[in-house]
Design a protein around this motif. Sequence first.
Motif, PDB file in Angstrom:
ATOM      1  N   TYR B  11       9.986 -29.142  11.441  1.00  0.00           N
ATOM      2  CA  TYR B  11       8.557 -28.987  11.598  1.00  0.00           C
ATOM      3  C   TYR B  11       7.845 -29.447  10.177  1.00  0.00           C
ATOM      4  O   TYR B  11       8.310 -28.769   9.041  1.00  0.00           O
ATOM      5  N   TYR B  13       4.178 -29.444   8.481  1.00  0.00           N
ATOM      6  CA  TYR B  13       2.671 -28.841   8.399  1.00  0.00           C
ATOM      7  C   TYR B  13       1.771 -30.072   8.427  1.00  0.00           C
ATOM      8  O   TYR B  13       2.181 -31.043   7.835  1.00  0.00           O
ATOM      9  N   GLY B  19       7.943 -27.381   6.637  1.00  0.00           N
ATOM     10  CA  GLY B  19       8.360 -26.136   7.134  1.00  0.00           C
ATOM     11  C   GLY B  19       9.825 -25.975   7.438  1.00  0.00           C
ATOM     12  O   GLY B  19      10.436 -25.017   7.024  1.00  0.00           O
ATOM     13  N   THR B  45       7.615 -19.764   8.917  1.00  0.00           N
ATOM     14  CA  THR B  45       7.601 -20.895   9.679  1.00  0.00           C
ATOM     15  C   THR B  45       8.557 -20.897  10.732  1.00  0.00           C
ATOM     16  O   THR B  45       8.469 -20.800  12.120  1.00  0.00           O
ATOM     17  N   LEU B  54       4.760 -22.149  16.976  1.00  0.00           N
ATOM     18  CA  LEU B  54       4.772 -23.399  16.354  1.00  0.00           C
ATOM     19  C   LEU B  54       5.907 -24.228  17.339  1.00  0.00           C
ATOM     20  O   LEU B  54       6.605 -23.577  17.866  1.00  0.00           O
TER      21      LEU B  54
END
Lengths: 248, 284
Positions: B11, B13, B19, B45, B54
């Motif tokens: 991931y 950002y 992240g 995160t 997320l």
Amino acid sequence: MLIEQSAYANRWRRVSPAAKAAFALCGFIGAFVAGTPSAAVAVAGLLAVVTMAGAGVSPGRYLRVAVPALFFLSISCLSLAFSLDFKGEAQAMTFKLTPAGLQQVADVSARSLAALAALLFLVLTTPLIDLIALLRRLKTPELLLEMMVLCYRMLFVFSAAVHDTLTAQSARLGYATTGLALRSLGGLAASLTLQIWQRAHDLHVAAQARNNDGPLRFLEPRFANCGRDGALAAASGGALITLAVWLS
Amino acid sequence: MMLLELEQASYRYPNGGVGLEACSLAIRRGSRNALIGANGSGKTTLFQHCNGLLRPQSGVLRYAGTVLDYSRSGLRQLRSKVGLVFQNPDHQLFSASVQEDVSFGPFNLGLDEATVRRRVSAALDAVGMAGFAERAVHNLSFGQKKRVCIAGVLAMEPELLVLDEPMAGLDHAMKTEFLAVLDGLHAQGITLLLATHDIDLAYRWADYIHLIDSGVCTASLPAADLAYRDDALSALGLPLPTVVELQRRLTARGLLPKGLLPRTHSELLTLLDNTYDGKEAPCC
Ligand SMILES: Nc1ncnc2c1ncn2[C@@H]1O[C@H](COP(=O)(O)OP(=O)(O)OP(=O)(O)O)[C@@H](O)[C@H]1O
Ligand SMILES: [Mg+2]
């Protein structure tokens, strides 16, 4: 914050908010039906006495909360008492104090005083969370209530943020001179703007995390003796209105 | 059996900050897990992925063996099973009163008022905040706010409880009490995952320890193995738990029999007492 403290700490915290609101409403009605200034002042006095003697709000605190409102009331009374007199041209403008004006001022100010006392009774004895719960039961639109809840909570989050930022700036001499103070104030505004935006986002995420995808629903506080308190409030409120009518 | 699995999740950002970077993590049903990592290593995160807040740009999240479907109903299901307690209580609490806030989650699950009322009082009881139900949130201390946050998630009766640095900002007594609360939850069969900076606490409490560094899960090991895994810890610049260091030194000096692995300070003291019960210590 004074209002907050007394709303949580007064003797009538556990009395049903519906009863308190009903009594305050009767106070408002009393203020309107009072035909003479003295009747309205009597209503105001009674409401103040009930707030202080009944709910146990200390007179000092009561006065401190009432003073700003009284200040605005007196300013508006002054502007009512003096009427502006134009005599043709602008130079001949004079202020006049008329007996009719005075009568009107007495009427209006006494009534406002009574209404103010009714309002103070309600806010000094009932926390906003109880009032919001009451409004919800009275079928106030959900959207409005959610906004009230969020604004109320944010008020405290932001006053804490302002306080923290101010402290942090002062600790590093941010307000030592006028120039620095101006700069720091700008910084404070900028950081708050960012924080508001960030907080709005955080709230949204927090709501999502607890599975929210629609209206915000909360448990309402419960109050014992709702019926008894309500009846008592209605009776005393009725007596207040009768008194107001009888005195005028 | 694995309850929650994150596989090769990455991931980034929106501003380009990393992240997670091909991070894999598996949580066993019914276990106690501690996630350890430095500031900015990606703990928060990672936790937001566990709750579906997320979505990994690559990699998958599996819950109870099935790959998470990020549709509305899929997320709803996941979030009713995985409860997330935020790092900062002020970010999580948004109702005016304690009771209102705790009732927020259960209402979102579509429960009726009587059930919600029952769950709210049970959750407040579990965290020792029963007397505060009608207090305003802003009049609570930091530690009390944290407890309310936990109650707010407990009231949803999750299978997996994810806590982001729950001990930060709590005093010693509160920490001990809080560990007791967690043990109570564990006894009820709730799986626990918490982030912490306290390696001693993790060693003492957890069944499994997961290490994270710059968005990568570098190691997952049974807590008992931590005593041998200096490499995994030193790679992150972390020290060994103090009780392990002490036990090693004592064993090396022949003061403690080999093969004993106390997990806490008091366990070590008891071992010492038992070893020298009646006998004089060989030194001093
Ligand atoms: N909203 C965001 N936007 C951009 N980058 C972010 C955002 N949140 C976190 N990051 C970055 O992602 C990385 C991991 O952050 P994360 O908050 O997960 O760390 P953490 O392990 O929880 O740290 P801490 O112990 O300080 O809570 C950090 O480098 C951070 O700067
Ligand atoms: Mg974090």
